[in-house]
Design an enzyme around this catalytic site. Structure first.
Site, PDB file in Angstrom:
ATOM      1  N   ASP A 107      -1.306  -0.892   6.383  1.00 12.50           N
ATOM      2  CA  ASP A 107      -1.314  -0.332   7.730  1.00 12.50           C
ATOM      3  C   ASP A 107      -2.181  -1.134   8.689  1.00 12.50           C
ATOM      4  O   ASP A 107      -2.296  -0.789   9.846  1.00 12.50           O
ATOM      5  CB  ASP A 107      -1.759   1.138   7.707  1.00 12.50           C
ATOM      6  N   THR A 138       0.106   4.990   1.162  1.00 17.31           N
ATOM      7  CA  THR A 138       0.044   5.919   2.281  1.00 17.31           C
ATOM      8  C   THR A 138       0.219   5.197   3.614  1.00 17.31           C
ATOM      9  O   THR A 138      -0.532   4.277   3.941  1.00 17.31           O
ATOM     10  CB  THR A 138      -1.302   6.675   2.275  1.00 17.31           C
ATOM     11  N   ASP A 144       0.874  -1.166   0.000  1.00 16.81           N
ATOM     12  CA  ASP A 144       0.000   0.000   0.000  1.00 16.81           C
ATOM     13  C   ASP A 144       0.921   1.228   0.000  1.00 16.81           C
ATOM     14  O   ASP A 144       2.106   1.120   0.317  1.00 16.81           O
ATOM     15  CB  ASP A 144      -0.878  -0.018   1.248  1.00 16.81           C
TER      16      ASP A 144
END
Length: 724
Positions: free
Chosen positions: A616, A417, A415
């Site tokens: 995240d 961000t 991913d």
């Protein structure tokens, strides 16, 4: 692309006029969806009937369109099954983890208990035995009864496996050798077998217990002591273990919240990044929920506890790590199965040797030398030692199967961000267009409009203002234009901050900054225009900078055999393209929703790729769940992140990603070494025992010494350096 066995692959078993039988591995794992798939296929106009067999993994299709090709029917079947692909994968994984034999759970015994049994056995070994070696007097001697008592758990489990599973296990073999030794009047052989087996088990249990402790420390989400609210406003400092549901806990500035609950009194600014991934602190007031592991930045609150102790993450995750049946590695299941299949061979050899030689000692040697102990214990120890080493370095691995999957992975998906980038946008480009206006004055105008906003782009501007020590001018209330910008008044001047489109809507021309804007967009930065009245006074380029060492981490992943490094992000194409180019990634996809990422992962798996997904742990939960291994990178160690990911790296160091992949590969390498040593040396010992070159007691010593050797070899993983 390598030719691999994909779960939806189909094979034509036979075809006759209007009838075809197709075989596919996926058909075995449809479970409750079998009838549903049959009904869907029957709805096709040219299909008359469908019969799926879960047992054979085949489907028989009757049809009336005789112009159909085999490829047409296979494509129809695969397209229908593709809808159930996730459930098929889950069912396959579940069925593969079925245990073949009942084994004692070593973690149920403490190292202290095993040490006591070893010492007791050693004392019995040196004490004189009964003079009479036959009859009831011999069997009821204190030394013989004590030996039986010490070996009772082994004998009990061996018999239990025979009764419940209808097949012997390692304890069946050991208990047979022990009982045979006692009946032959050789209690020293029985005790020697017991002592050496216990030493090997001690090493394994010690590693498991050590791993438990390290994980407990790593998953600690609160303070050891808290302030408990007593009647009449009195507070008392107590251990967190004493807090129960319904208790009121006072938490002040700088402290961690140690329970999940609701604020009864007070308000506070709380850092919830460990829960939400949002680095901006939030204000919480009476009646709002707060979570264990979050930190009070300012303020004081009294929290009514709703979840305490074992209801939080620690106990659930520890149990998952050490004991979850679904999380056993294929190679560990193979070790159990392989060793279980060899156990009957020992009984067969013992019978052959006895009837050939009529020598009980030679036959007994066939029972005390087995492959299963070394293979089973060393494999369990290797995985436990690897999980321990990972935990000491801030890496939580939920089960041994994920170590094996990591070692086989060839594709890594990132991913953007908060994973490749820091998740904290910063100003990268600052261009003032107004003559005689300095950068600080320009930033002050921009900050005036953004001061009350919590948008990440506003935070980037406000942080820059704070870093420079710039005073924000007085201004009127702000007016937000959704998805466009924001405006306010400083004195009598209207200040607008937002997109190029927002400027155009207000008749503010940006032609004088076209070159600067083009450069900002080409670098993948987000463009922010700032205008005073009807004049564009400057532009700002904001981007989320890459994490330190992320490029080096990707290079190390390639060194560990990763062929494909991919970026999947919800960001715009230009930003995705820029970061993928800077990181030398193989490909990228942009503007994806969370469910789109999950679908892309299934596509990679459909062509046989073994996929690691790194995110995240929160927004990427679907993708993390569908990947062969989901890794959550960052400091969050909460219920959300733990449940979504298979591996959680609790620090922000991306070099730990190739570190854990290297650890996984080293673990599998050591296990294969142990297989070779255990099988090779024990086979040699069987030959020596069968020929009578060594008696049963020395056969036991040789066999159990090899078991200790391979367990010791596994313990080398405790010293593995994941940072190299």
């Amino acid at each position: 692309m390598k030719n691999r066995n994909y779960i939806l692959d189909c094979e034509i078993i036979h075809r006759i006029h209007g009838r075809i039988r197709i075989k596919s591995r996926s058909l075995k794992y449809l479970g409750m969806y079998k009838k549903e798939v049959e009904e869907q296929l029957k709805q096709v106009h040219y299909i008359q009937s469908v019969e799926i067999s879960n047992i054979t993994g085949t489907v028989v299709i009757y049809f009336d369109d005789f112009s159909l090709l085999e490829e047409n029917l296979i494509s129809l079947l695969q397209n229908t099954l593709n809808v159930y692909l996730v459930e098929i994968y889950k069912n396959e994984k579940k069925m593969k983890t079925d245990k073949y034999v009942i084994e004692r759970k070593l973690q149920e015994e403490s190292p202290k208990e095993i040490m006591q049994k070893i010492l007791t056995s050693l004392i019995l070994l040196v004490l004189p035995g009964p003079k009479k070696r036959t009859g009831l007097g011999y069997l009821f001697n204190y030394k013989i009864l004590s030996t039986i008592s010490l070996t009772f758990p082994v004998i009990k489990n061996g018999l239990q496996s025979l009764v419940q599973n209808k097949r012997p296990n390692a304890d069946t073999l050991s208990s047979t050798a022990i009982i045979s030794s006692l009946l032959l009047g050789n209690e020293k052989t029985a005790l020697t077998i017991m002592i050496l087996e216990r030493i090997a088990e001690l090493l394994t249990v010690y590693t498991i217990k050590k791993t438990r402790g390290v994980i407990k420390d790593m998953l600690s989400v609160g303070e050891s002591y808290v302030w408990k609210q007593i009647d009449n406003g009195v507070v008392k400092k107590v251990s967190i273990d004493e807090i129960v549901k319904g208790d009121s806990v006072l938490v002040q500035t700088g402290e961690k919240i140690s329970v999940d609950g609701v604020i009864e009194r007070g308000s506070a600014v709380i850092d919830q990044s460990s829960i939400t991934g949002e680095y901006m602190p939030v204000t919480k007031k009476t009646g709002e929920e707060v979570f264990a592991g979050t930190i009070i930045k300012s303020g004081s609150i009294t929290v009514k506890a709703e979840k305490v102790g074992d209801e939080r993450t620690v106990s659930r995750i520890i149990k998952l790590v050490e004991d979850a049946s679904f999380n056993k590695a294929d190679i560990q299941s193979y070790a159990d199965t392989f060793s279980a299949q060899l156990i009957p061979l020992n009984f067969l050899l013992a019978g052959i040797v006895y009837f050939s030689t009529r020598n009980v000692q030679k036959a007994l040697s066939m029972l005390v030398i087995d492959y299963s102990c070394g293979i089973r214990l060393s494999t369990a120890t290797a995985f436990s030692a690897a999980i321990n080493t990972a935990a000491k370095n801030g890496i939580l691995i939920k089960g041994s199967n994920y170590l094996e999957e990591l070692s086989k992975s060839d594709t890594v998906i990132f991913d953007k961000t908060g994973t490749i980038t820091e998740g904290k946008p910063k100003i990268q480009t600052l261009q003032v267009l107004e003559k005689n206006m300095k950068e600080d004055e320009f930033l002050a105008f921009a900050a005036a409009a953004e001061e009350t906003s919590s948008h990440p782009l506003a935070v980037a501007i406000l942080n820059e203002v704070k870093n420079r020590g710039i005073k924000i001018p007085e201004h009127k209330d702000t007016e937000v234009k959704i998805s466009r910008g924001i405006e306010t008044f400083v004195n009598d001047d209207v200040i607008r901050v937002g997109s190029k489109k927002y400027m155009k809507e207000n008749d503010i021309y940006t032609d004088n900054a076209s070159d600067v804007i083009k450069g900002i967009l080409n670098r993948g930065e987000i463009l922010i225009c700032v205008a005073k009245n009807t004049n564009l006074i400057g532009v700002i380029g904001v981007s989320d900078p890459p994490r330190e060492n992320i490029k080096k981490a990707m290079n190390r992943l390639r060194y560990h055999g990763i062929d494909d490094i991919v970026l999947l992000t919800g960001d715009l194409r230009q930003q995705a393209e820029t970061i993928a180019s800077r990181m030398s990634m193989d490909r990228y996809e942009s503007e994806l929703l969370p469910e789109d990422k999950a679908k892309d992962i299934l596509k990679f798996q459909s062509i046989g790729s073994k996929v690691i997904m790194i995110g995240d742990g929160i927004n990427d939960a679907p993708a993390l769940s569908y990947a062969d291994v989901g890794i959550a990178l960052g400091s969050s160690k909460t219920d959300v992140a733990m449940e979504a990911a298979d591996v959680t790296i609790t620090s922000d160091d991306p070099l730990l990603i190739p570190g854990v992949v290297g650890l996984a590969k080293k673990t599998i390498k050591i296990i294969k070494e142990n297989f070779t040593m255990a099988i090779g040396i024990n086979s040699f010992a069987l030959v020596l025992g069968a020929t009578g070159m060594i008696p049963a007691i020395y056969s036991s010593i040789l066999h159990n010494s090899i078991t200790i050797l391979v367990v010791g070899n596994s313990l080398r993983l405790l010293k593995y350096n994941v940072n190299k």
